[in-house]
Design a protein around this motif. Sequence first.
Motif: not given
Length: 670
Positions: A369-380, A406-407, A591-593
Amino acid sequence: MFSDFFLGMQQDLKVFLLPPVLCAVFRLIFILVYRPKKSPRGEWRKWITCFRYAFWWGMDFNAYVFLIPLILVSIPGAFLPVYFAMGDGVRMGLLLVYAAALYTAFIAKMVFYAHFHDTFNQTIWLGKNADKRNFADIFFHQNHGAWLLLGYLPYLAFCWAAGNALLSLPSFSYPIVTEGVGQYAINTLVFIAAILLFYWLRYGGTLRHRLKPEWDEVPPLVKEDAVLGKASIDDLIALEMVWKRPVQEVLHHSDEESREILASVLPKNFAAYAPLEAFKRTAQGARITPPRHIFFLLGESYGQVFFDDPYRDLNLMEAGTQFRAEPHTVSINNFISSGMISQPSLVSLLLGIYDADLELNENVLFWNHTLPTSLPLQLKALGYHTSFWYGGGLNWGSLVHFIPALGFDAAYGGTDICMNDAPRTWLGVYDHLFLAEAARRIRAEGKAQPSFHFLYTTSNHGPFRIPIEEYGFDAARLNPAMAAALEKNAAKYRGLGCAWYADWALCRFIDEMREAFPDSLFIVTGDHMGGEVPLVEGVTERQELLLRERILTAFSLYHPELTPEHLEYNTIGGHMNILPTLIELIAPKGTSYYAIEKPLTERIDHIVTPYAWLTRGEIGFYRERAAQELTVTAGMLPWMFDTERFTAERDAYVELTAYYVRHPELLMKR
């Protein structure tokens, strides 16, 4: 007299043989119960490696089964014939006590794994204030507790029989080689050999404590297997690891207490069940042309102190200083890490919340699992293919499990991608070789898809044995006075040489990637301040670091369209400002982040981490409750002791992390 000691020592060795066998049997039972694939067919190497490594690691405790009876039975028995005669009975008593401890730890691990899908971890500490009757109910009615307790009887009976069988094996009589002083010398050597044997066993088949087995060194092919990786840790070893890292009090808080503590960083009257929703932001629009390639370089022990004016003439950051001087490189000289050591720093940067020494990378929940704050997740989400590159093995810090969660789309360890004979430190492959291989593979990927690459180096770390001269380090060329001062200080010479080397390797990679991909964006920072410090007697004015020099890490940002005006508001920053800064620089408007800190494109008045605080005029360290003026100077600055600021904010950031550990239902499935 000594012949009795020699016979007793052999009895101690015989008794010692049983516990490793018991541990191996318990290990096998654990694997057969919890591993989906029960057979080693096609995986013999992995299984053998698991049992071999676990055998030596288990000696951390099992070796005492030899030492304790040696001290309590064999030595006094050599002087007391009556005690010598009853020695085997005492040995058996000690063996049964230890065997019972092994069984207790084993059944506890089996029960724990059944509930948490993990061996002993920090969650154990949460049981202190739990309902013990509930525990008893679960144990007896869900985990067949009565049968497990009855198991002590046949188990201890077996241990008694096996122990007596071992003790009945024939022993060697003590040979008389010489007489007089010569025989006493031989007796002394035999006694010393017995002590050395204990240490050789306890350190895992070596007399070098640094090579002693530990979790980070579990072979990758074992550690990447969730069950075999856990099976490589004997039960008492796992308990010891938890005992050495007691959970923070923050994990005991109720939700009501959490809301009170979090109030200092959440909007007024914010009542959402998921507090990270309060940190959802909207991008204002790209300030630069979004690059096709983004490189995030995290350098081991890459500190700001090496760039500061009092040490600039040492030229230790020869390459980095040139990079910082370029018109499209923006640097912030007062930049604070999110962790005081590597793992919390790395985890915080990638996950987007402070790890706060809770070791989220070792928490099995964050392996899936991870969190919405994850760096790679948001760049993906912005269309980037994300890759993680580490100079060492991905078994370190359980990155093999944590990084995919993390994504990241791909993950590479330097020990995997480089040649088997590539020179390496005990942490990883030499930086320039690791980065060269990463560069080769990145170039081979081409430009078809926008990509984000996070690269973490390892070489600027003790014991500093890299042959730095072969790679261009020349202290006399950099600074003749420094070279003369270091002639009699080999440790500092090699430490400062590694700092130069790590900087050179990073900048060489930057140059290579800029040539291949001219529109690239580079983020360069350190995991924390560390390594050898640039205080050179007779050359630098001080021999004591300022607080800012002990804590601050380096930070630079480069893009061919970037100018100092983009970050003109700020002279301070921190790791947790990097993610929102990156988003604000490249993301489309609207963009939402998620980010728990503001971007460096906005004015920042203070930075708070679980360890330290930073304002435009002051730096403070919570552990020492001390602060100093935030000034670059060759002289000394006065200390402010018994000083703490922003403690409510610090507590809130730690509470935020703990809240999500206590509420795994809020985590995102990878």
